[in-house]
Motif scaffolding. Sequence first.
Motif, PDB file in Angstrom:
ATOM      1  N   GLU A 171      -6.198   6.016   5.610  1.00 52.73           N
ATOM      2  CA  GLU A 171      -5.089   5.116   5.298  1.00 52.73           C
ATOM      3  C   GLU A 171      -5.479   3.660   5.552  1.00 52.73           C
ATOM      4  O   GLU A 171      -5.170   2.774   4.747  1.00 52.73           O
ATOM      5  CB  GLU A 171      -3.863   5.485   6.129  1.00 52.73           C
ATOM      6  CG  GLU A 171      -3.230   6.806   5.731  1.00 52.73           C
ATOM      7  CD  GLU A 171      -2.150   7.283   6.687  1.00 52.73           C
ATOM      8  OE1 GLU A 171      -1.768   6.517   7.615  1.00 52.73           O
ATOM      9  OE2 GLU A 171      -1.687   8.421   6.527  1.00 52.73           O
ATOM     10  N   ARG A 172      -6.170   3.414   6.683  1.00 56.55           N
ATOM     11  CA  ARG A 172      -6.594   2.042   6.985  1.00 56.55           C
ATOM     12  C   ARG A 172      -7.563   1.525   5.927  1.00 56.55           C
ATOM     13  O   ARG A 172      -7.476   0.367   5.500  1.00 56.55           O
ATOM     14  CB  ARG A 172      -7.245   1.970   8.369  1.00 56.55           C
ATOM     15  CG  ARG A 172      -6.276   2.050   9.529  1.00 56.55           C
ATOM     16  CD  ARG A 172      -6.936   1.717  10.851  1.00 56.55           C
ATOM     17  NE  ARG A 172      -8.082   2.544  11.171  1.00 56.55           N
ATOM     18  CZ  ARG A 172      -8.035   3.706  11.838  1.00 56.55           C
ATOM     19  NH1 ARG A 172      -6.880   4.179  12.240  1.00 56.55           N
ATOM     20  NH2 ARG A 172      -9.124   4.377  12.098  1.00 56.55           N
ATOM     21  N   ASP A 211      -7.769   2.523   2.785  1.00 53.99           N
ATOM     22  CA  ASP A 211      -7.025   2.302   1.540  1.00 53.99           C
ATOM     23  C   ASP A 211      -6.281   0.972   1.561  1.00 53.99           C
ATOM     24  O   ASP A 211      -6.169   0.295   0.544  1.00 53.99           O
ATOM     25  CB  ASP A 211      -6.008   3.426   1.301  1.00 53.99           C
ATOM     26  CG  ASP A 211      -6.652   4.725   0.838  1.00 53.99           C
ATOM     27  OD1 ASP A 211      -7.801   4.689   0.363  1.00 53.99           O
ATOM     28  OD2 ASP A 211      -5.990   5.778   0.951  1.00 53.99           O
ATOM     29  N   GLU A 212      -5.763   0.612   2.719  1.00 52.43           N
ATOM     30  CA  GLU A 212      -4.965  -0.604   2.844  1.00 52.43           C
ATOM     31  C   GLU A 212      -5.800  -1.861   3.075  1.00 52.43           C
ATOM     32  O   GLU A 212      -5.321  -2.971   2.838  1.00 52.43           O
ATOM     33  CB  GLU A 212      -3.956  -0.444   3.984  1.00 52.43           C
ATOM     34  CG  GLU A 212      -2.914   0.629   3.702  1.00 52.43           C
ATOM     35  CD  GLU A 212      -2.043   0.953   4.900  1.00 52.43           C
ATOM     36  OE1 GLU A 212      -2.189   0.290   5.957  1.00 52.43           O
ATOM     37  OE2 GLU A 212      -1.224   1.885   4.788  1.00 52.43           O
ATOM     38  N   ALA A 213      -7.024  -1.699   3.530  1.00 49.68           N
ATOM     39  CA  ALA A 213      -7.874  -2.855   3.831  1.00 49.68           C
ATOM     40  C   ALA A 213      -8.200  -3.617   2.549  1.00 49.68           C
ATOM     41  O   ALA A 213      -8.375  -3.038   1.482  1.00 49.68           O
ATOM     42  CB  ALA A 213      -9.170  -2.403   4.504  1.00 49.68           C
ATOM     43  N   ARG A 214      -8.275  -4.920   2.661  1.00 52.66           N
ATOM     44  CA  ARG A 214      -8.678  -5.784   1.552  1.00 52.66           C
ATOM     45  C   ARG A 214      -9.811  -6.670   2.062  1.00 52.66           C
ATOM     46  O   ARG A 214      -9.637  -7.440   2.998  1.00 52.66           O
ATOM     47  CB  ARG A 214      -7.513  -6.642   1.044  1.00 52.66           C
ATOM     48  CG  ARG A 214      -6.369  -5.829   0.428  1.00 52.66           C
ATOM     49  CD  ARG A 214      -6.846  -5.053  -0.805  1.00 52.66           C
ATOM     50  NE  ARG A 214      -5.821  -4.224  -1.400  1.00 52.66           N
ATOM     51  CZ  ARG A 214      -5.678  -2.917  -1.196  1.00 52.66           C
ATOM     52  NH1 ARG A 214      -6.488  -2.284  -0.380  1.00 52.66           N
ATOM     53  NH2 ARG A 214      -4.744  -2.229  -1.818  1.00 52.66           N
ATOM     54  N   ASP A 272     -11.079  -2.645  -1.725  1.00 55.28           N
ATOM     55  CA  ASP A 272     -10.432  -1.986  -0.599  1.00 55.28           C
ATOM     56  C   ASP A 272     -11.518  -1.428   0.313  1.00 55.28           C
ATOM     57  O   ASP A 272     -12.719  -1.554   0.031  1.00 55.28           O
ATOM     58  CB  ASP A 272      -9.431  -0.922  -1.062  1.00 55.28           C
ATOM     59  CG  ASP A 272     -10.065   0.311  -1.687  1.00 55.28           C
ATOM     60  OD1 ASP A 272     -11.305   0.476  -1.644  1.00 55.28           O
ATOM     61  OD2 ASP A 272      -9.301   1.128  -2.237  1.00 55.28           O
TER      62      ASP A 272
END
Length: 128
Positions: free
Chosen positions: A47-48, A50-53, A68
Amino acid sequence: MANVFGKNKGQGGGFPGLGGGGAQGGMAAMIQQVQKKMYEDAEKMGERLDEARIEGSAGGGSVKSVVDGNGKLMSVTIDPSVLEDKDAEMLQDLVLTAINQALDKASDLRESEQKNLMPAGLNIPGLF
């Protein structure tokens, strides 16, 4: 008569020390707890990521890319001033540089996250 696991018939059988009863019967439960925690931690890591940019840039920030944590390209931004030169080859190089920079950072992030999944003190050479 002893079976292949060293237990007499009717005494539970199984692998010694992994829950076949006796003083070491809690070993299987402990292993299951560790596996459950690692699975939950891996889901959170996913999840982290997937959310990281993660941003990469080139040409003094005139070309930017965002990926991501899994390395999926999310966006590419090109400053219009770069287009004034009409130098396609330079623009291509800047885009590649910005994307590769972001991908390298995402790879480093994934590796770091994966190392954090390993229980303390467990070092498997070559795993990461």
